[in-house]
Design an enzyme around this catalytic site. Structure first.
Site, PDB file in Angstrom:
ATOM      1  N   GLY A  17      63.039  44.390 128.254  1.00 22.12           N
ATOM      2  CA  GLY A  17      61.562  44.074 128.220  1.00 22.12           C
ATOM      3  C   GLY A  17      61.190  43.876 129.657  1.00 22.12           C
ATOM      4  O   GLY A  17      61.786  44.077 130.346  1.00 22.12           O
ATOM      5  N   CYS A  18      60.243  42.856 129.567  1.00 23.71           N
ATOM      6  CA  CYS A  18      59.692  42.711 130.782  1.00 23.71           C
ATOM      7  C   CYS A  18      60.764  42.251 131.932  1.00 23.71           C
ATOM      8  O   CYS A  18      61.242  41.261 131.771  1.00 23.71           O
ATOM      9  CB  CYS A  18      58.554  41.669 130.752  1.00 23.71           C
ATOM     10  N   PHE A  19      60.745  42.839 133.035  1.00 27.64           N
ATOM     11  CA  PHE A  19      61.724  42.397 134.076  1.00 27.64           C
ATOM     12  C   PHE A  19      61.446  41.395 134.624  1.00 27.64           C
ATOM     13  O   PHE A  19      62.247  40.493 135.116  1.00 27.64           O
ATOM     14  CB  PHE A  19      62.242  43.579 135.268  1.00 27.64           C
TER      15      PHE A  19
END
Length: 184
Positions: A17-19
Site C-alpha cells: 500500500g502507501c509506501f
C-alpha cells in the site's frame, strides 16, 4: 554490496500500500541498512508519483530494503511485512484503493521465493484472517526510487504521517489483527 565483516547484504522488496507507512516498521530493526520508497512492477521507465497514482503505469508503490542477513533474516523481514498489511485485500490497502496500492512480495532469488511462499502459506493456515491471503509472490523487477520528498516521510512530516496512518485505518487494523504480537 559488502560490509566490513565481508557479509553480503541482501535486498527485500515489498508492496504494502502507501509506501510512507512501510518504512517506519523496518527502521527499528537491527540489520536493516536502508529503506527506499519507490515503484516497481510497471511498464514505464522512471515513473513519477503522479503517473503511478493514475494506475496507468502498472507500478506498485513499494519499499526496497537492504539488510544484513547475518543480523536479521529474510524470514524475519517477511514477518515484519505481513504485520503491516491486510493480505486479504486485493483492491489496495486501507484508505488507498487501486492497483498501485496493492500488496506483493517481490523475491530476488529462489530462496526468497521459497521462504515467501512458505510464510504466506503459514499465515493463510494460521486462522488469523477469515479470508484467504491474496498477496502475490512475484519476481523482483526494476525498482525506481520515488521522489525525495517521499523518502523517510514519517521522519520529515511526523504529524501528517501519524494522522494519515491512523485515518487510513492501517493502525487500527494492525492493532486488531496483531495485538498479541505487539504486546510481546
Amino acid at each position: 554490496m559488502e560490509n566490513s565483516n565481508d557479509n553480503k547484504y541482501e535486498l527485500a522488496t515489498f508492496a504494502g500500500g502507501c509506501f510512507w507507512c512501510m518504512v517506519k516498521p523496518f527502521h527499528k530493526w537491527d540489520g536493516v541498512i536502508s529503506i527506499i520508497s519507490g515503484y516497481t512492477g510497471g511498464h514505464t521507465e522512471n515513473p513519477t508519483y503522479k503517473e503511478v497514482c493514475s494506475d496507468t503505469t502498472g507500478h506498485y508503490e513499494a519499499v526496497q530494503i537492504t539488510f544484513d542477513p547475518s543480523i536479521i533474516s529474510y524470514k524475519e523481514i517477511l514477518e515484519v511485512f505481513w504485520e503491516q498489511i491486510d493480505p486479504t485485500d486485493a483492491g489496495g490497502q486501507f484508505g488507498d484503493r487501486g492497483s498501485s496500492y496493492q500488496t506483493a512480495v517481490f523475491y530476488h532469488n529462489e530462496e526468497q521465493k521459497k521462504q515467501a511462499e512458505e510464510s504466506k502459506k503459514e499465515l493463510d493456515e494460521s486462522g488469523r484472517f477469515s479470508s484467504p491471503i491474496v498477496t502475490p509472490i512475484l519476481p523482483a523487477q526494476k525498482f525506481w526510487p520515488a521522489e525525495e520528498y517521499h523518502q523517510d516521510y514519517y521522519q520529515k512530516n511526523p504529524a501528517h504521517y501519524k494522522m494519515y496512518s491512523i485515518g487510513s485505518g492501517r493502525v487500527g487494523f494492525i492493532e486488531k489483527h496483531w495485538r498479541d504480537k505487539n504486546k510481546a
